[in-house]
Design a protein around this motif. Structure first.
Motif, PDB file in Angstrom:
ATOM      1  N   ALA A  11     -20.820  62.153   3.088  1.00  0.00           N
ATOM      2  CA  ALA A  11     -21.033  63.213   4.073  1.00  0.00           C
ATOM      3  C   ALA A  11     -20.875  64.557   3.362  1.00  0.00           C
ATOM      4  CB  ALA A  11     -20.009  63.103   5.208  1.00  0.00           C
ATOM      5  N   PHE A  12     -21.154  65.665   4.075  1.00  0.00           N
ATOM      6  CA  PHE A  12     -20.915  66.987   3.514  1.00  0.00           C
ATOM      7  C   PHE A  12     -19.435  67.105   3.170  1.00  0.00           C
ATOM      8  CE2 PHE A  12     -24.498  67.643   6.446  1.00  0.00           C
ATOM      9  CZ  PHE A  12     -25.420  68.171   5.553  1.00  0.00           C
ATOM     10  N   GLY A  13     -19.111  67.812   2.104  1.00  0.00           N
ATOM     11  CA  GLY A  13     -17.712  68.006   1.761  1.00  0.00           C
ATOM     12  C   GLY A  13     -17.556  68.517   0.342  1.00  0.00           C
ATOM     13  N   THR A  14     -16.315  68.513  -0.126  1.00  0.00           N
ATOM     14  CA  THR A  14     -15.990  68.991  -1.462  1.00  0.00           C
ATOM     15  C   THR A  14     -16.292  67.910  -2.490  1.00  0.00           C
ATOM     16  OG1 THR A  14     -14.243  70.385  -0.553  1.00  0.00           O
ATOM     17  CG2 THR A  14     -14.160  69.937  -2.911  1.00  0.00           C
ATOM     18  N   LEU A  15     -17.061  68.280  -3.504  1.00  0.00           N
ATOM     19  CA  LEU A  15     -17.380  67.352  -4.581  1.00  0.00           C
ATOM     20  C   LEU A  15     -16.134  67.036  -5.401  1.00  0.00           C
ATOM     21  CD1 LEU A  15     -20.681  69.001  -5.823  1.00  0.00           C
ATOM     22  CD2 LEU A  15     -20.474  66.714  -4.822  1.00  0.00           C
ATOM     23  N   PRO A  16     -16.047  65.828  -5.961  1.00  0.00           N
ATOM     24  CA  PRO A  16     -14.933  65.519  -6.847  1.00  0.00           C
ATOM     25  C   PRO A  16     -15.041  66.348  -8.130  1.00  0.00           C
ATOM     26  CG  PRO A  16     -16.566  63.779  -6.931  1.00  0.00           C
ATOM     27  CD  PRO A  16     -16.990  64.722  -5.842  1.00  0.00           C
ATOM     28  N   THR A  17     -13.931  66.560  -8.790  1.00  0.00           N
ATOM     29  CA  THR A  17     -13.938  67.208 -10.095  1.00  0.00           C
ATOM     30  C   THR A  17     -14.108  66.140 -11.162  1.00  0.00           C
ATOM     31  OG1 THR A  17     -11.532  67.123 -10.247  1.00  0.00           O
ATOM     32  CG2 THR A  17     -12.510  69.138  -9.336  1.00  0.00           C
ATOM     33  N   TRP A  18     -14.665  66.519 -12.306  1.00  0.00           N
ATOM     34  CA  TRP A  18     -14.869  65.562 -13.386  1.00  0.00           C
ATOM     35  C   TRP A  18     -14.547  66.195 -14.733  1.00  0.00           C
ATOM     36  CZ3 TRP A  18     -18.497  67.136 -16.921  1.00  0.00           C
ATOM     37  CH2 TRP A  18     -19.453  68.044 -16.485  1.00  0.00           C
ATOM     38  N   GLN A  19     -14.189  65.326 -15.664  1.00  0.00           N
ATOM     39  CA  GLN A  19     -13.925  65.718 -17.046  1.00  0.00           C
ATOM     40  C   GLN A  19     -14.569  64.698 -17.965  1.00  0.00           C
ATOM     41  OE1 GLN A  19      -9.676  65.663 -17.500  1.00  0.00           O
ATOM     42  NE2 GLN A  19      -9.389  67.591 -16.402  1.00  0.00           N
ATOM     43  N   LEU A  20     -15.030  65.153 -19.101  1.00  0.00           N
ATOM     44  CA  LEU A  20     -15.460  64.275 -20.183  1.00  0.00           C
ATOM     45  C   LEU A  20     -14.542  64.568 -21.358  1.00  0.00           C
ATOM     46  CD1 LEU A  20     -19.313  64.736 -19.817  1.00  0.00           C
ATOM     47  CD2 LEU A  20     -17.959  62.742 -19.159  1.00  0.00           C
ATOM     48  N   ARG A  21     -13.818  63.546 -21.814  1.00  0.00           N
ATOM     49  CA  ARG A  21     -12.836  63.705 -22.882  1.00  0.00           C
ATOM     50  C   ARG A  21     -13.204  62.851 -24.078  1.00  0.00           C
ATOM     51  NH1 ARG A  21      -8.028  66.235 -21.912  1.00  0.00           N
ATOM     52  NH2 ARG A  21      -7.785  67.032 -19.809  1.00  0.00           N
ATOM     53  N   ASP A  22     -12.900  63.345 -25.267  1.00  0.00           N
ATOM     54  CA  ASP A  22     -13.090  62.563 -26.479  1.00  0.00           C
ATOM     55  C   ASP A  22     -12.199  61.325 -26.385  1.00  0.00           C
ATOM     56  OD1 ASP A  22     -12.021  61.927 -29.416  1.00  0.00           O
ATOM     57  OD2 ASP A  22     -14.053  62.759 -29.565  1.00  0.00           O
ATOM     58  N   ALA A  23     -12.776  60.146 -26.580  1.00  0.00           N
ATOM     59  CA  ALA A  23     -12.029  58.896 -26.404  1.00  0.00           C
ATOM     60  C   ALA A  23     -10.921  58.726 -27.433  1.00  0.00           C
ATOM     61  CB  ALA A  23     -12.983  57.704 -26.456  1.00  0.00           C
ATOM     62  N   GLY A  24     -11.072  59.293 -28.624  1.00  0.00           N
ATOM     63  CA  GLY A  24     -10.062  59.131 -29.660  1.00  0.00           C
ATOM     64  C   GLY A  24      -8.917  60.116 -29.573  1.00  0.00           C
ATOM     65  N   THR A  25      -9.218  61.365 -29.224  1.00  0.00           N
ATOM     66  CA  THR A  25      -8.195  62.416 -29.237  1.00  0.00           C
ATOM     67  C   THR A  25      -7.786  62.874 -27.844  1.00  0.00           C
ATOM     68  OG1 THR A  25      -9.828  64.200 -29.252  1.00  0.00           O
ATOM     69  CG2 THR A  25      -9.125  63.317 -31.405  1.00  0.00           C
ATOM     70  N   ASN A  26      -8.530  62.496 -26.817  1.00  0.00           N
ATOM     71  CA  ASN A  26      -8.328  62.933 -25.436  1.00  0.00           C
ATOM     72  C   ASN A  26      -8.616  64.429 -25.254  1.00  0.00           C
ATOM     73  OD1 ASN A  26      -7.792  61.988 -22.795  1.00  0.00           O
ATOM     74  ND2 ASN A  26      -5.793  62.978 -22.841  1.00  0.00           N
ATOM     75  N   LEU A  27      -9.264  65.054 -26.233  1.00  0.00           N
ATOM     76  CA  LEU A  27      -9.629  66.464 -26.146  1.00  0.00           C
ATOM     77  C   LEU A  27     -10.630  66.666 -25.011  1.00  0.00           C
ATOM     78  CD1 LEU A  27      -9.501  69.305 -27.603  1.00  0.00           C
ATOM     79  CD2 LEU A  27     -11.570  68.577 -28.780  1.00  0.00           C
ATOM     80  N   LEU A  28     -10.378  67.633 -24.147  1.00  0.00           N
ATOM     81  CA  LEU A  28     -11.296  67.964 -23.064  1.00  0.00           C
ATOM     82  C   LEU A  28     -12.562  68.567 -23.669  1.00  0.00           C
ATOM     83  CD1 LEU A  28     -11.960  68.271 -20.043  1.00  0.00           C
ATOM     84  CD2 LEU A  28     -10.844  70.505 -20.150  1.00  0.00           C
TER      85      LEU A  28
END
Length: 116
Positions: free
Chosen positions: A48-65
Protein backbone atom coordinates in the motif's frame (compact mmCIF):
# COMPACT_ATOMS: atom_id res chain seq x y z
CA UNK A 1 46.83 18.33 -0.62
CA UNK A 2 46.87 15.71 2.13
CA UNK A 3 47.28 12.08 1.10
CA UNK A 4 45.25 9.77 3.34
CA UNK A 5 46.72 6.41 4.27
CA UNK A 6 44.67 3.45 5.44
CA UNK A 7 45.53 0.21 7.18
CA UNK A 8 44.43 -3.12 5.72
CA UNK A 9 45.31 -5.53 2.96
CA UNK A 10 46.24 -4.41 -0.54
CA UNK A 11 43.08 -4.73 -2.61
CA UNK A 12 40.85 -4.26 0.45
CA UNK A 13 37.84 -1.95 0.37
CA UNK A 14 38.06 1.63 1.65
CA UNK A 15 36.08 4.88 1.43
CA UNK A 16 37.47 6.83 -1.55
CA UNK A 17 35.23 9.83 -0.93
CA UNK A 18 32.13 11.29 -2.54
CA UNK A 19 33.38 11.09 -6.14
CA UNK A 20 33.55 7.26 -6.03
CA UNK A 21 31.23 4.46 -4.99
CA UNK A 22 34.09 2.53 -3.37
CA UNK A 23 37.85 2.55 -3.04
CA UNK A 24 40.57 -0.08 -3.00
CA UNK A 25 43.85 0.00 -1.08
CA UNK A 26 46.91 0.08 -3.32
CA UNK A 27 50.48 -1.02 -2.45
CA UNK A 28 51.17 2.40 -0.87
CA UNK A 29 48.13 2.05 1.43
CA UNK A 30 46.40 4.86 -0.45
CA UNK A 31 42.68 4.55 -1.15
CA UNK A 32 42.14 4.65 -4.93
CA UNK A 33 38.66 5.07 -6.41
CA UNK A 34 37.18 2.04 -8.18
CA UNK A 35 34.99 2.44 -11.26
CA UNK A 36 31.36 1.38 -11.21
CA UNK A 37 30.97 -1.73 -13.42
CA UNK A 38 27.71 -3.49 -12.51
CA UNK A 39 24.26 -1.95 -12.89
CA UNK A 40 21.72 -2.98 -10.25
CA UNK A 41 17.96 -2.70 -10.05
CA UNK A 42 16.28 -2.72 -6.64
CA UNK A 43 12.54 -3.24 -6.94
CA UNK A 44 10.63 -2.76 -3.68
CA UNK A 45 7.05 -4.01 -3.79
CA UNK A 46 4.81 -2.18 -1.33
CA UNK A 47 1.40 -3.54 -0.28
CA UNK A 48 0.00 0.00 0.00
CA UNK A 49 1.06 3.67 -0.01
CA UNK A 50 3.57 4.37 2.74
CA UNK A 51 7.19 4.88 3.73
CA UNK A 52 9.70 2.89 1.71
CA UNK A 53 12.17 0.72 3.62
CA UNK A 54 15.75 1.95 3.89
CA UNK A 55 18.52 -0.08 2.28
CA UNK A 56 22.29 -0.42 2.42
CA UNK A 57 24.81 -2.21 0.25
CA UNK A 58 27.91 -3.19 2.24
CA UNK A 59 31.19 -4.78 1.22
CA UNK A 60 30.86 -8.44 2.28
CA UNK A 61 34.46 -8.67 3.51
CA UNK A 62 34.88 -5.41 5.41
CA UNK A 63 31.24 -4.40 6.10
CA UNK A 64 32.11 -0.96 4.66
CA UNK A 65 28.97 0.96 3.69
CA UNK A 66 29.11 1.36 -0.09
CA UNK A 67 25.66 2.80 -0.85
CA UNK A 68 22.40 3.51 0.94
CA UNK A 69 18.98 4.85 0.15
CA UNK A 70 15.27 4.38 0.55
CA UNK A 71 12.88 6.01 2.95
CA UNK A 72 10.56 8.61 1.55
CA UNK A 73 7.12 8.00 0.11
CA UNK A 74 6.34 4.81 -1.82
CA UNK A 75 3.39 3.83 -3.96
CA UNK A 76 1.46 0.56 -3.78
CA UNK A 77 3.14 -1.87 -6.17
CA UNK A 78 6.71 -1.84 -7.47
CA UNK A 79 8.97 1.10 -6.59
CA UNK A 80 12.16 0.79 -8.71
CA UNK A 81 15.63 2.13 -7.92
CA UNK A 82 18.67 1.86 -10.19
CA UNK A 83 22.26 2.05 -8.97
CA UNK A 84 25.73 0.78 -9.83
CA UNK A 85 28.58 -1.01 -8.01
CA UNK A 86 32.16 -1.95 -8.84
CA UNK A 87 33.11 -5.63 -9.14
CA UNK A 88 33.08 -7.36 -5.76
CA UNK A 89 30.91 -9.14 -3.22
CA UNK A 90 28.30 -7.06 -1.43
CA UNK A 91 25.52 -7.77 1.01
CA UNK A 92 22.16 -5.99 0.99
CA UNK A 93 20.54 -4.86 4.24
CA UNK A 94 16.91 -3.74 4.10
CA UNK A 95 15.19 -2.24 7.16
CA UNK A 96 11.59 -1.23 7.70
CA UNK A 97 9.94 -3.47 5.11
CA UNK A 98 6.18 -3.32 5.76
CA UNK A 99 4.20 -6.51 6.28
CA UNK A 100 3.34 -7.90 2.86
CA UNK A 101 6.22 -6.04 1.19
CA UNK A 102 9.14 -7.60 -0.68
CA UNK A 103 12.22 -6.66 -2.66
CA UNK A 104 14.23 -8.02 -5.57
CA UNK A 105 17.84 -6.91 -6.14
CA UNK A 106 18.86 -7.77 -9.70
CA UNK A 107 21.93 -7.21 -11.87
CA UNK A 108 21.56 -6.28 -15.53
CA UNK A 109 22.39 -9.96 -16.20
CA UNK A 110 19.34 -10.89 -14.12
CA UNK A 111 21.18 -12.44 -11.15
CA UNK A 112 18.71 -12.02 -8.29
CA UNK A 113 18.56 -11.70 -4.53
CA UNK A 114 14.91 -11.86 -3.46
CA UNK A 115 13.36 -11.35 -0.04
CA UNK A 116 9.69 -11.54 0.96
Amino acid sequence: MIALRYSGAVGGACDAGPAFVLGELNASCACVGVACTTNLNLDVTMPAFGTLPTWQLRDAGTNLLVQSGGGGFGFAGINPTTTCLPDGTFKPIVNGMPSGGAYVLRTSGNLEHTHH
